[in-house]
Scaffold this motif. Structure first.
Motif, PDB file in Angstrom:
ATOM      1  N   GLN B  97      38.556  46.262  48.135  1.00  0.00           N
ATOM      2  CA  GLN B  97      37.514  47.264  48.390  1.00  0.00           C
ATOM      3  C   GLN B  97      37.446  48.288  47.270  1.00  0.00           C
ATOM      4  N   ASP B  98      38.619  48.781  46.871  1.00  0.00           N
ATOM      5  CA  ASP B  98      38.656  49.783  45.822  1.00  0.00           C
ATOM      6  C   ASP B  98      38.999  49.106  44.502  1.00  0.00           C
ATOM      7  N   PRO B  99      38.040  49.062  43.570  1.00  0.00           N
ATOM      8  CA  PRO B  99      38.309  48.356  42.310  1.00  0.00           C
ATOM      9  C   PRO B  99      39.502  48.924  41.559  1.00  0.00           C
ATOM     10  N   MET B 100      39.846  50.188  41.820  1.00  0.00           N
ATOM     11  CA  MET B 100      40.976  50.773  41.102  1.00  0.00           C
ATOM     12  C   MET B 100      42.318  50.229  41.596  1.00  0.00           C
ATOM     13  N   THR B 101      42.296  49.454  42.700  1.00  0.00           N
ATOM     14  CA  THR B 101      43.504  48.746  43.116  1.00  0.00           C
ATOM     15  C   THR B 101      43.840  47.686  42.075  1.00  0.00           C
ATOM     16  N   SER B 102      42.813  47.105  41.459  1.00  0.00           N
ATOM     17  CA  SER B 102      43.022  46.024  40.504  1.00  0.00           C
ATOM     18  C   SER B 102      43.018  46.500  39.061  1.00  0.00           C
ATOM     19  N   LEU B 103      42.285  47.577  38.781  1.00  0.00           N
ATOM     20  CA  LEU B 103      42.167  48.017  37.390  1.00  0.00           C
ATOM     21  C   LEU B 103      43.242  49.039  37.056  1.00  0.00           C
ATOM     22  N   ASN B 104      43.714  48.992  35.833  1.00  0.00           N
ATOM     23  CA  ASN B 104      44.689  49.970  35.368  1.00  0.00           C
ATOM     24  C   ASN B 104      43.941  51.080  34.621  1.00  0.00           C
ATOM     25  N   PRO B 105      44.095  52.340  35.064  1.00  0.00           N
ATOM     26  CA  PRO B 105      43.288  53.412  34.475  1.00  0.00           C
ATOM     27  C   PRO B 105      43.577  53.689  32.997  1.00  0.00           C
ATOM     28  N   VAL B 106      44.740  53.263  32.481  1.00  0.00           N
ATOM     29  CA  VAL B 106      45.081  53.644  31.105  1.00  0.00           C
ATOM     30  C   VAL B 106      44.763  52.564  30.073  1.00  0.00           C
ATOM     31  N   TYR B 107      44.217  51.434  30.512  1.00  0.00           N
ATOM     32  CA  TYR B 107      43.814  50.410  29.543  1.00  0.00           C
ATOM     33  C   TYR B 107      42.305  50.230  29.559  1.00  0.00           C
ATOM     34  N   THR B 108      41.743  49.801  28.435  1.00  0.00           N
ATOM     35  CA  THR B 108      40.300  49.560  28.385  1.00  0.00           C
ATOM     36  C   THR B 108      39.966  48.337  29.235  1.00  0.00           C
ATOM     37  N   ILE B 109      38.702  48.286  29.664  1.00  0.00           N
ATOM     38  CA  ILE B 109      38.219  47.159  30.464  1.00  0.00           C
ATOM     39  C   ILE B 109      38.429  45.861  29.678  1.00  0.00           C
ATOM     40  N   GLY B 110      38.088  45.909  28.386  1.00  0.00           N
ATOM     41  CA  GLY B 110      38.206  44.715  27.547  1.00  0.00           C
ATOM     42  C   GLY B 110      39.648  44.214  27.491  1.00  0.00           C
ATOM     43  N   TRP B 111      40.578  45.141  27.315  1.00  0.00           N
ATOM     44  CA  TRP B 111      42.004  44.778  27.244  1.00  0.00           C
ATOM     45  C   TRP B 111      42.413  44.071  28.539  1.00  0.00           C
ATOM     46  N   GLN B 112      41.931  44.605  29.666  1.00  0.00           N
ATOM     47  CA  GLN B 112      42.368  44.075  30.959  1.00  0.00           C
ATOM     48  C   GLN B 112      41.827  42.673  31.227  1.00  0.00           C
ATOM     49  N   ILE B 113      40.590  42.420  30.789  1.00  0.00           N
ATOM     50  CA  ILE B 113      40.049  41.071  30.985  1.00  0.00           C
ATOM     51  C   ILE B 113      40.750  40.091  30.037  1.00  0.00           C
ATOM     52  N   THR B 114      40.945  40.541  28.797  1.00  0.00           N
ATOM     53  CA  THR B 114      41.611  39.699  27.807  1.00  0.00           C
ATOM     54  C   THR B 114      43.016  39.327  28.281  1.00  0.00           C
ATOM     55  N   GLU B 115      43.696  40.331  28.834  1.00  0.00           N
ATOM     56  CA  GLU B 115      45.053  40.108  29.319  1.00  0.00           C
ATOM     57  C   GLU B 115      45.060  39.072  30.451  1.00  0.00           C
ATOM     58  N   ALA B 116      44.060  39.182  31.363  1.00  0.00           N
ATOM     59  CA  ALA B 116      43.984  38.242  32.483  1.00  0.00           C
ATOM     60  C   ALA B 116      43.790  36.814  31.978  1.00  0.00           C
ATOM     61  N   ILE B 117      42.982  36.679  30.922  1.00  0.00           N
ATOM     62  CA  ILE B 117      42.733  35.343  30.367  1.00  0.00           C
ATOM     63  C   ILE B 117      44.021  34.797  29.741  1.00  0.00           C
ATOM     64  N   GLN B 118      44.681  35.645  28.937  1.00  0.00           N
ATOM     65  CA  GLN B 118      45.863  35.167  28.215  1.00  0.00           C
ATOM     66  C   GLN B 118      47.078  34.952  29.115  1.00  0.00           C
ATOM     67  N   ALA B 119      47.054  35.572  30.287  1.00  0.00           N
ATOM     68  CA  ALA B 119      48.173  35.399  31.213  1.00  0.00           C
ATOM     69  C   ALA B 119      48.287  33.961  31.697  1.00  0.00           C
ATOM     70  N   HIS B 120      47.163  33.272  31.801  1.00  0.00           N
ATOM     71  CA  HIS B 120      47.190  31.920  32.359  1.00  0.00           C
ATOM     72  C   HIS B 120      46.692  30.836  31.405  1.00  0.00           C
ATOM     73  N   GLN B 121      46.162  31.236  30.257  1.00  0.00           N
ATOM     74  CA  GLN B 121      45.647  30.233  29.327  1.00  0.00           C
ATOM     75  C   GLN B 121      46.225  30.496  27.940  1.00  0.00           C
ATOM     76  N   SER B 122      46.553  29.423  27.218  1.00  0.00           N
ATOM     77  CA  SER B 122      47.051  29.646  25.862  1.00  0.00           C
ATOM     78  C   SER B 122      45.883  29.602  24.880  1.00  0.00           C
ATOM     79  N   VAL B 123      45.265  30.762  24.703  1.00  0.00           N
ATOM     80  CA  VAL B 123      44.160  30.880  23.751  1.00  0.00           C
ATOM     81  C   VAL B 123      44.476  32.040  22.809  1.00  0.00           C
ATOM     82  N   SER B 124      43.834  32.042  21.663  1.00  0.00           N
ATOM     83  CA  SER B 124      44.059  33.126  20.713  1.00  0.00           C
ATOM     84  C   SER B 124      43.420  34.401  21.215  1.00  0.00           C
ATOM     85  N   LYS B 125      43.883  35.511  20.718  1.00  0.00           N
ATOM     86  CA  LYS B 125      43.358  36.809  21.116  1.00  0.00           C
ATOM     87  C   LYS B 125      41.848  36.892  20.837  1.00  0.00           C
TER      88      LYS B 125
END
Lengths: 336, 350
Positions: B97-125
């Motif tokens: 319900q609250d998106p801030m449960t999933s988002l970290n306030p101190v990282y950029t949106i881009g960093w957080q999506i990139t991190e989610a991708i790299q956590a489960h897939q071996s792709v370049s930055k």
């Protein structure tokens, strides 16, 4: 607009109401003060025994309008008249006398009830303030209003934490009713409640109006609840009323694009109808109330916007169909 | 019929409390099939959110869960945090319900999506970043390239929830679990976010478990629905079964208690008297019986099992936990909860 004859004045008359807030400008602030244009020239009336629904989304100014009527927020300019009496120029003491006729029910009754006071004392408090508390009859009056809101008079001895959400809201209503007001401002009175409990409170409000002839200003974001309880409806967007009129017209033939978008976004609890209807999906977000767009405030998200919409603000005026719309290109469209 | 992705069998969750053990979930069964939207509705305390938390192993440490939750045939219940990590965000994505449960306030949106991708897939930055921009665009965020550098607080509530949906899409999950994803949002923003959710389903081909109290959202999006009451599913079926061939008095009550935005009549809302039971201690009989207009002596003795509704129009999925389920399907909604007075009798007599 009103159904009463011309000789009678409306119970509540709001004219050109403007409420601005100053924000920022503190010691640590790098920017100067900004002005939040919360309510920007709102006009409406509420007649005796009538319910006006005030709908809109977060930040549209509906709650501030309610608070400015109650004089809990100072109006920057404009007028609020109750029974023909101007409220904005009254001092605290004078306003106290008016409050017996102008009461309020808030969204969260837990926040407005003192946890250390029994329910009975909370309900009786307005009587004490107005120096009408009478030892002999006071408890009976509390019992009567409890009955009126569908609760056993024995509830007077309980504390707020012993009550369910629905019961607390009934106490909030009882407390507003004990001074026998003519006008109730209901600010999101059922939005914190579960649906089955909400139905009970909505029915109660309808019954009380039938029995006591009170007028309601029903401030809410839930379009279906507003349709259910209101006689007339006003739709607000970014501090302005964009459309106001008889509820049947507003819901079945909305003319302002924002009203159409708002109604089309409200989901219908009927799978076949809901999947068949067209939804208007607005793009972007509501602009900041610190810097509202020129001209029509909805133009930045409106699919009908032309040059005139940026240069000239559309006035709220009567269109075909008889209700008032603030749009350069009004057109009735069925969206439900 | 295809194999279910998730099979939940006899799920029970207890929490200790000062007043005794709270039986938050008391035997929940359901299957989730590929590419379907499965809605779970209920009021506060019905157990719908606890069900969703159990599915991804996010229950509080004090909770005890028994029964079985199988993902593609593999048992999830009892797995450690570490063992669940490969599934979270990869096979099952979550939206709260609250998106801030999933988002970290101190990282950029881009960093957080990139991190989610790299956590489960071996792709370049570089590739992960490109993909993140594409996901933000797909989630309906304009100027996605610039928005990558924004922090969550610079986004509106609706945009944050869309960013969360973009993260949910990142690893093409089989299941998206959305718990009241639009409850905190304004109605036009809700429409935007639901639209984004539909895009995510199309793109990932995931199944959606949609937990909500809003029957309108269910009507628009769900294929099948389960109604929960007092820790159990009391009725389930296709949306048409539930809305047009209702077989449980509680469902009738819920449908009757919401005003409709297209209801022209000045009909009174039907209210369900009383309140749901506290979930402390054992339940005897049907938990809805004290509030039910059809109750008989047997309802207080035997808790009805969820059994198939044999109404001729009902789908094969239609089940109800009511001793009189088939009678209920034949009853007009208005006759069920007749509102005798404004006073809520059960509240009066307490």
């Amino acid at each position: 607009m009103s159904t009463t004859d011309a000789s009678s004045t409306p119970l509540l008359e709001v004219s050109d109401l403007v409420v601005h807030f100053q924000k920022g400008g503190g010691f640590f602030s790098r920017k100067g003060k900004t002005t939040i244009h919360a309510v920007c020239g709102v006009n409406f009336t509420v007649n005796e025994g009538e319910t006006l629904g005030l709908v809109g989304e977060s930040g549209c100014g509906k709650t501030t309008t309610g608070r400015a009527i109650l004089q809990l927020e100072k109006a920057t300019s404009g007028s609020v008249k109750l029974n023909g009496l101007e409220l904005t120029t009254l001092d605290r003491e004078e306003m106290k006398h008016i409050r017996r006729n102008l009461q309020v029910v808030f969204q969260d009754p837990f926040g407005s009830l003192d946890p250390k006071m029994t329910v009975g004392r909370s309900i009786a408090e307005p009587l004490e303030i107005h120096k009408e508390w009478d030892k002999a009859t006071g408890n009976d009056r509390v019992g009567e209003v409890l009955n009126l809101v569908g609760l056993n008079p024995k509830f007077a001895a309980r504390f707020p934490n012993e009550l369910s959400g629905g019961q607390r809201q009934r106490i909030g209503i009882a407390r507003a009713l004990i001074m026998e007001p003519k006008m109730l401002i209901l600010d999101e009175p059922v939005s914190a409640l579960d649906v089955s409990v909400q139905a009970g409170v909505v029915n109660l409000l309808a019954d009380l109006q039938d029995r006591l002839g009170i007028s309601y200003l029903f401030v809410a974001h839930d379009l279906s609840v507003v349709r259910h309880v209101s006689d007339r409806v006003a739709v607000m967007y970014l501090g302005k009323i964009v459309e106001i009129g008889d509820k049947v017209e507003i819901y079945s033939a909305p003319q302002h694009p924002y009203t159409q978008a708002l109604l089309s976004a409200a989901p219908l609890a009927d799978p076949i109808k809901e999947r068949r209807r067209k939804h208007i999906i607005l793009t972007g977000d509501v602009p900041s109330a610190a810097a509202p767009p020129s001209g029509c405030r909805f133009r930045t998200r409106c699919w009908k916007a032309q040059d005139i919409c940026a240069s000239e603000e559309p006035a709220l005026k009567i269109q075909n169909g008889g209700h008032q719309v603030a749009c350069h290109f009004p057109e009735a469209v069925e969206v439900l | 019929m295809p194999e279910p992705i998730i099979e939940v069998n006899d799920l029970r969750v207890d929490f200790p409390s000062e007043d005794g053990t709270v039986h938050a979930i008391r035997g929940v069964h359901f299957d989730l099939f590929p590419h379907e939207v499965f809605g779970i509705v209920g009021e506060s305390g019905s157990g719908k959110s606890v069900t969703s938390l159990a599915l991804i192993g996010l229950l509080a440490k004090s909770a005890t869960a028994t029964g079985s939750i199988k993902l593609n045939g593999e048992e999830l219940l009892g797995k450690s945090e570490k063992e669940l990590t490969p599934y979270r965000g990869k096979t099952i994505a979550m939206i709260f319900q609250d998106p801030m449960t999933s988002l970290n306030p101190v990282y950029t949106i881009g960093w957080q999506i990139t991190e989610a991708i790299q956590a489960h897939q071996s792709v370049s930055k570089e590739d992960a970043k490109k993909e993140a921009v594409r996901l933000l665009e797909a989630a309906g965020i304009s100027q996605a390239e610039n928005r990558m550098e924004s922090y969550p607080h610079e986004f509106s509530g609706g945009m944050r929830q869309r960013a969360v949906i973009a993260i949910a899409m990142a690893n093409s999950p089989q299941v998206i679990l959305a718990d009241e994803p639009t409850t905190a949002l304004d109605v036009t923003v809700q429409a935007q976010v639901l639209d984004t959710l539909k895009v995510a389903l199309r793109e990932t081909q995931a199944s959606l478990v949609l937990i909500t109290h809003d029957l309108g959202v269910i009507a628009g999006l769900a294929d099948r629905v389960a109604v929960m009451y007092a820790g159990r599913i009391v009725e389930t079926g296709t949306v048409e079964d539930l809305f047009y061939r209702t077989a449980m008095p509680y469902t009738h009550g819920l449908l009757g208690s919401i005003p409709s935005v297209d209801d022209t009549g000045q009909e009174r809302l039907r209210q369900i008297p009383g309140a749901p039971p506290t979930m402390v201690g054992d339940v005897q009989g049907c938990p809805f019986a004290p509030r039910c207009p059809l109750r008989q002596a047997t309802c207080f003795e035997v808790e009805p099992e969820l059994v198939k509704v044999t109404n001729s129009e009902s789908s094969a999925f239609h089940t109800s936990a009511c001793h009189f389920a088939n009678d209920v399907t034949l009853m007009p909604a208005a006759s069920m909860f007749t509102d005798t007075s404004s006073a809520d009798e059960s509240e009066k007599t307490i």
